[in-house]
Every structure is written in structure tokens, then in C-alpha cells.
Design a protein around this motif. Sequence first.
Motif, PDB file in Angstrom:
ATOM      1  N   LYS A  61       0.813  -1.215   0.000  1.00 47.33           N
ATOM      2  CA  LYS A  61       0.000   0.000   0.000  1.00 47.33           C
ATOM      3  C   LYS A  61       0.851   1.272   0.000  1.00 47.33           C
ATOM      4  O   LYS A  61       0.408   2.323  -0.468  1.00 47.33           O
ATOM      5  CB  LYS A  61      -0.932   0.014   1.208  1.00 47.33           C
ATOM      6  N   GLN A  62       2.078   1.181   0.520  1.00 49.63           N
ATOM      7  CA  GLN A  62       2.950   2.366   0.567  1.00 49.63           C
ATOM      8  C   GLN A  62       3.489   2.719  -0.805  1.00 49.63           C
ATOM      9  O   GLN A  62       3.868   3.870  -1.050  1.00 49.63           O
ATOM     10  CB  GLN A  62       4.128   2.140   1.537  1.00 49.63           C
ATOM     11  N   GLY A  63       3.555   1.748  -1.690  1.00 53.07           N
ATOM     12  CA  GLY A  63       4.076   2.004  -3.027  1.00 53.07           C
ATOM     13  C   GLY A  63       5.500   2.533  -2.982  1.00 53.07           C
ATOM     14  O   GLY A  63       6.353   2.019  -2.243  1.00 53.07           O
ATOM     15  N   ALA A  64       5.746   3.593  -3.748  1.00 55.00           N
ATOM     16  CA  ALA A  64       7.095   4.159  -3.848  1.00 55.00           C
ATOM     17  C   ALA A  64       7.357   5.232  -2.800  1.00 55.00           C
ATOM     18  O   ALA A  64       8.398   5.892  -2.836  1.00 55.00           O
ATOM     19  CB  ALA A  64       7.304   4.743  -5.240  1.00 55.00           C
ATOM     20  N   SER A  65       6.450   5.378  -1.838  1.00 57.15           N
ATOM     21  CA  SER A  65       6.622   6.445  -0.841  1.00 57.15           C
ATOM     22  C   SER A  65       7.648   6.094   0.230  1.00 57.15           C
ATOM     23  O   SER A  65       8.101   6.961   0.967  1.00 57.15           O
ATOM     24  CB  SER A  65       5.281   6.776  -0.178  1.00 57.15           C
ATOM     25  N   ILE A  66       7.989   4.797   0.349  1.00 56.53           N
ATOM     26  CA  ILE A  66       9.020   4.365   1.291  1.00 56.53           C
ATOM     27  C   ILE A  66       9.994   3.444   0.570  1.00 56.53           C
ATOM     28  O   ILE A  66       9.738   2.991  -0.549  1.00 56.53           O
ATOM     29  CB  ILE A  66       8.430   3.617   2.508  1.00 56.53           C
ATOM     30  N   VAL A  67      11.104   3.162   1.231  1.00 56.96           N
ATOM     31  CA  VAL A  67      12.028   2.117   0.789  1.00 56.96           C
ATOM     32  C   VAL A  67      12.005   1.047   1.864  1.00 56.96           C
ATOM     33  O   VAL A  67      12.319   1.315   3.029  1.00 56.96           O
ATOM     34  CB  VAL A  67      13.454   2.661   0.596  1.00 56.96           C
ATOM     35  N   PHE A  68      11.586  -0.148   1.496  1.00 55.80           N
ATOM     36  CA  PHE A  68      11.444  -1.239   2.460  1.00 55.80           C
ATOM     37  C   PHE A  68      12.591  -2.229   2.320  1.00 55.80           C
ATOM     38  O   PHE A  68      12.929  -2.649   1.220  1.00 55.80           O
ATOM     39  CB  PHE A  68      10.117  -1.969   2.269  1.00 55.80           C
ATOM     40  N   LYS A  69      13.180  -2.594   3.461  1.00 56.10           N
ATOM     41  CA  LYS A  69      14.277  -3.555   3.472  1.00 56.10           C
ATOM     42  C   LYS A  69      14.041  -4.581   4.580  1.00 56.10           C
ATOM     43  O   LYS A  69      13.246  -4.365   5.491  1.00 56.10           O
ATOM     44  CB  LYS A  69      15.620  -2.836   3.706  1.00 56.10           C
ATOM     45  N   ARG A  70      14.743  -5.676   4.483  1.00 58.50           N
ATOM     46  CA  ARG A  70      14.689  -6.706   5.518  1.00 58.50           C
ATOM     47  C   ARG A  70      16.099  -7.059   5.960  1.00 58.50           C
ATOM     48  O   ARG A  70      17.039  -7.046   5.159  1.00 58.50           O
ATOM     49  CB  ARG A  70      14.001  -7.978   5.020  1.00 58.50           C
ATOM     50  N   VAL A  71      16.222  -7.412   7.226  1.00 56.14           N
ATOM     51  CA  VAL A  71      17.471  -7.935   7.771  1.00 56.14           C
ATOM     52  C   VAL A  71      17.136  -9.218   8.508  1.00 56.14           C
ATOM     53  O   VAL A  71      16.349  -9.206   9.464  1.00 56.14           O
ATOM     54  CB  VAL A  71      18.144  -6.939   8.739  1.00 56.14           C
ATOM     55  N   HIS A  72      17.689 -10.329   8.052  1.00 55.55           N
ATOM     56  CA  HIS A  72      17.513 -11.577   8.795  1.00 55.55           C
ATOM     57  C   HIS A  72      18.497 -11.579   9.953  1.00 55.55           C
ATOM     58  O   HIS A  72      19.696 -11.451   9.758  1.00 55.55           O
ATOM     59  CB  HIS A  72      17.741 -12.798   7.901  1.00 55.55           C
ATOM     60  N   ILE A  73      17.973 -11.716  11.151  1.00 56.78           N
ATOM     61  CA  ILE A  73      18.814 -11.593  12.343  1.00 56.78           C
ATOM     62  C   ILE A  73      19.833 -12.726  12.412  1.00 56.78           C
ATOM     63  O   ILE A  73      19.691 -13.770  11.778  1.00 56.78           O
ATOM     64  CB  ILE A  73      17.962 -11.543  13.625  1.00 56.78           C
ATOM     65  N   THR A  74      20.855 -12.493  13.209  1.00 55.32           N
ATOM     66  CA  THR A  74      21.855 -13.518  13.477  1.00 55.32           C
ATOM     67  C   THR A  74      21.834 -13.838  14.963  1.00 55.32           C
ATOM     68  O   THR A  74      21.695 -12.944  15.804  1.00 55.32           O
ATOM     69  CB  THR A  74      23.263 -13.046  13.060  1.00 55.32           C
ATOM     70  N   ARG A  75      21.898 -15.107  15.298  1.00 54.30           N
ATOM     71  CA  ARG A  75      21.900 -15.519  16.702  1.00 54.30           C
ATOM     72  C   ARG A  75      22.618 -16.857  16.868  1.00 54.30           C
ATOM     73  O   ARG A  75      22.152 -17.758  17.548  1.00 54.30           O
ATOM     74  CB  ARG A  75      20.488 -15.582  17.266  1.00 54.30           C
ATOM     75  N   GLY A  76      23.758 -16.983  16.240  1.00 53.45           N
ATOM     76  CA  GLY A  76      24.549 -18.190  16.407  1.00 53.45           C
ATOM     77  C   GLY A  76      24.506 -19.097  15.189  1.00 53.45           C
ATOM     78  O   GLY A  76      23.791 -18.852  14.213  1.00 53.45           O
ATOM     79  N   GLN A  77      25.271 -20.177  15.259  1.00 60.13           N
ATOM     80  CA  GLN A  77      25.410 -21.089  14.125  1.00 60.13           C
ATOM     81  C   GLN A  77      24.100 -21.766  13.737  1.00 60.13           C
ATOM     82  O   GLN A  77      23.885 -22.107  12.577  1.00 60.13           O
ATOM     83  CB  GLN A  77      26.467 -22.155  14.447  1.00 60.13           C
ATOM     84  N   GLY A  78      23.214 -21.966  14.706  1.00 62.45           N
ATOM     85  CA  GLY A  78      21.972 -22.678  14.420  1.00 62.45           C
ATOM     86  C   GLY A  78      21.089 -21.986  13.405  1.00 62.45           C
ATOM     87  O   GLY A  78      20.345 -22.642  12.668  1.00 62.45           O
ATOM     88  N   VAL A  79      21.156 -20.665  13.359  1.00 63.41           N
ATOM     89  CA  VAL A  79      20.299 -19.909  12.443  1.00 63.41           C
ATOM     90  C   VAL A  79      20.998 -19.601  11.124  1.00 63.41           C
ATOM     91  O   VAL A  79      20.369 -19.113  10.190  1.00 63.41           O
ATOM     92  CB  VAL A  79      19.828 -18.592  13.108  1.00 63.41           C
ATOM     93  N   LEU A  80      22.275 -19.905  11.024  1.00 63.08           N
ATOM     94  CA  LEU A  80      23.048 -19.500   9.853  1.00 63.08           C
ATOM     95  C   LEU A  80      22.501 -20.052   8.533  1.00 63.08           C
ATOM     96  O   LEU A  80      22.424 -19.300   7.547  1.00 63.08           O
ATOM     97  CB  LEU A  80      24.511 -19.903  10.026  1.00 63.08           C
ATOM     98  N   PRO A  81      22.090 -21.329   8.437  1.00 61.16           N
ATOM     99  CA  PRO A  81      21.531 -21.792   7.156  1.00 61.16           C
ATOM    100  C   PRO A  81      20.287 -21.007   6.740  1.00 61.16           C
ATOM    101  O   PRO A  81      20.097 -20.709   5.558  1.00 61.16           O
ATOM    102  CB  PRO A  81      21.202 -23.262   7.428  1.00 61.16           C
ATOM    103  N   GLN A  82      19.436 -20.653   7.697  1.00 57.80           N
ATOM    104  CA  GLN A  82      18.221 -19.893   7.385  1.00 57.80           C
ATOM    105  C   GLN A  82      18.574 -18.461   6.976  1.00 57.80           C
ATOM    106  O   GLN A  82      17.979 -17.898   6.050  1.00 57.80           O
ATOM    107  CB  GLN A  82      17.298 -19.891   8.595  1.00 57.80           C
ATOM    108  N   GLN A  83      19.547 -17.893   7.662  1.00 59.82           N
ATOM    109  CA  GLN A  83      19.990 -16.537   7.327  1.00 59.82           C
ATOM    110  C   GLN A  83      20.590 -16.511   5.927  1.00 59.82           C
ATOM    111  O   GLN A  83      20.277 -15.639   5.112  1.00 59.82           O
ATOM    112  CB  GLN A  83      21.012 -16.061   8.359  1.00 59.82           C
ATOM    113  N   ARG A  84      21.446 -17.474   5.636  1.00 61.27           N
ATOM    114  CA  ARG A  84      22.050 -17.555   4.304  1.00 61.27           C
ATOM    115  C   ARG A  84      20.991 -17.816   3.233  1.00 61.27           C
ATOM    116  O   ARG A  84      21.104 -17.331   2.100  1.00 61.27           O
ATOM    117  CB  ARG A  84      23.109 -18.667   4.268  1.00 61.27           C
ATOM    118  N   LEU A  85      19.962 -18.575   3.584  1.00 67.55           N
ATOM    119  CA  LEU A  85      18.858 -18.825   2.655  1.00 67.55           C
ATOM    120  C   LEU A  85      18.213 -17.504   2.247  1.00 67.55           C
ATOM    121  O   LEU A  85      18.012 -17.241   1.048  1.00 67.55           O
ATOM    122  CB  LEU A  85      17.831 -19.747   3.310  1.00 67.55           C
ATOM    123  N   TYR A  86      17.914 -16.655   3.233  1.00 64.62           N
ATOM    124  CA  TYR A  86      17.300 -15.375   2.893  1.00 64.62           C
ATOM    125  C   TYR A  86      18.216 -14.532   2.005  1.00 64.62           C
ATOM    126  O   TYR A  86      17.773 -14.005   0.970  1.00 64.62           O
ATOM    127  CB  TYR A  86      16.944 -14.567   4.148  1.00 64.62           C
TER     128      TYR A  86
END
Length: 223
Positions: A74-99
Amino acid sequence: MRFIRTILCAAALCAVTATASASPANPANGVEYLTLPEVQNTDSGSKVEVTEFFDYACPHCHAFEPVLAEWVKKQGASIVFKRVHITRGQGVLPQQRLYYTLESLGLVEQYHAKVFHAMHVQRQRFASDEAVFAWAEKAGIDRAKFIDAYRSFGMEAKTRRAAAMMEAYKIDHWPILAVGGRYLTSPSLASAAVKTDQTEEDQQQSGLLVLNHLVAKAKAANK
């Protein structure tokens, strides 16, 4: 990293002393949103940058994804949207790298919701690189291209940047949204002062109300 935790612990006390006008529709600093001690640089020019910090394994991130995606649309071009996949140790690394692999291949919009579905509906854990590769191939992504991006030098830079951003923005819960490098809010923060029982959907809508307020506030600051 204790900044948000300290504020959240104090939120209940703040809610008692906050003015009666404080609410998701009229949010108060330190209650429904937080102001960062230092403004963070963004690269979005005159547009307001909104960044979601999320975790594929987080059920609240999964629940929030379609609601937030509709808001962003709904915001269209009025904002710039980004995502950051959090890091919390080796267990999440495959999911982070996937993103970040999906991001580097330009496939986030096509596959982001599908990763959440795989984890939270199909109960895939993505606990290893090979599990991620197998899912990507089955989902229709070229396996060789995916693995090359997943194991690239640039991937290391992306994961290091994610950790640095978490530190800079004082992130220790998610999903949470940063607005204009200045403010933070989330469904849980936006609902901190509400004294009635709320469903998760109620909290999400409260979060969007506060988000709208902060985007307008950041736009005014940019003028």
C-alpha cells in the motif's frame, strides 16, 4: 544489547504514568515506540527507509509477514522497504544464508512467504546447508546457481552486516521495524500500554498504526 530489553521491562511502569492520550493511534516515545540514542545512516535519499528485522524460525515473524507485506504494498514508492535476517549463532546460519541467497538472486518476493510456509506449516527445520539446497531445488530454483550464491564471498559480507546492524539498532527481539534510522516499533511494543487482552492480530494492527505515525514523523524530519 540491553537497550530494548530495559525499555520493555519499564514499559509496564511507563504505561501506568503515561498520559491518557497515549495509544497506538497516538503513540508515546518510550511506550509504543523507541527513539534510538544515535540516528543511523540510511541510503534511501529523501524517502523514508523502513527495515524489518526478522527470523525465519520465529512464529511471530511468520504470522506478521502477510500483514506487513500488504502494508508495504500500500505504501508504493513512498518508502524504501528492506529486511534484515537476524543472526543468533550457528543454528540460524543456514536460514539466514537462505534469505540472503534469495535476495542476491532477486527471488525474495517470489519465495519469502514460501520459506515461512516450509518452516511453520511443513515443519522443515533448515538446520543444515544440504536441507536448504534440497528445498531450493524442489521449489524450482536452479540448484547450482543457488549454491554458488549461498557460498559466495559476498554472503559473508551480508551476514556480517546483519550482525553489525543488530548491534547498531540495539535489536534483541523480533519482528521489529526500524523507521528512518531513528525509531523502532513492533507489534509487542505498540501494544505495551494496552490494558485489555489482545490477540496477535490486534497487536499486529497496533504495530501498523504506530508504524504509520513513525513514517509520517520521519518524513517530516526529512523536509
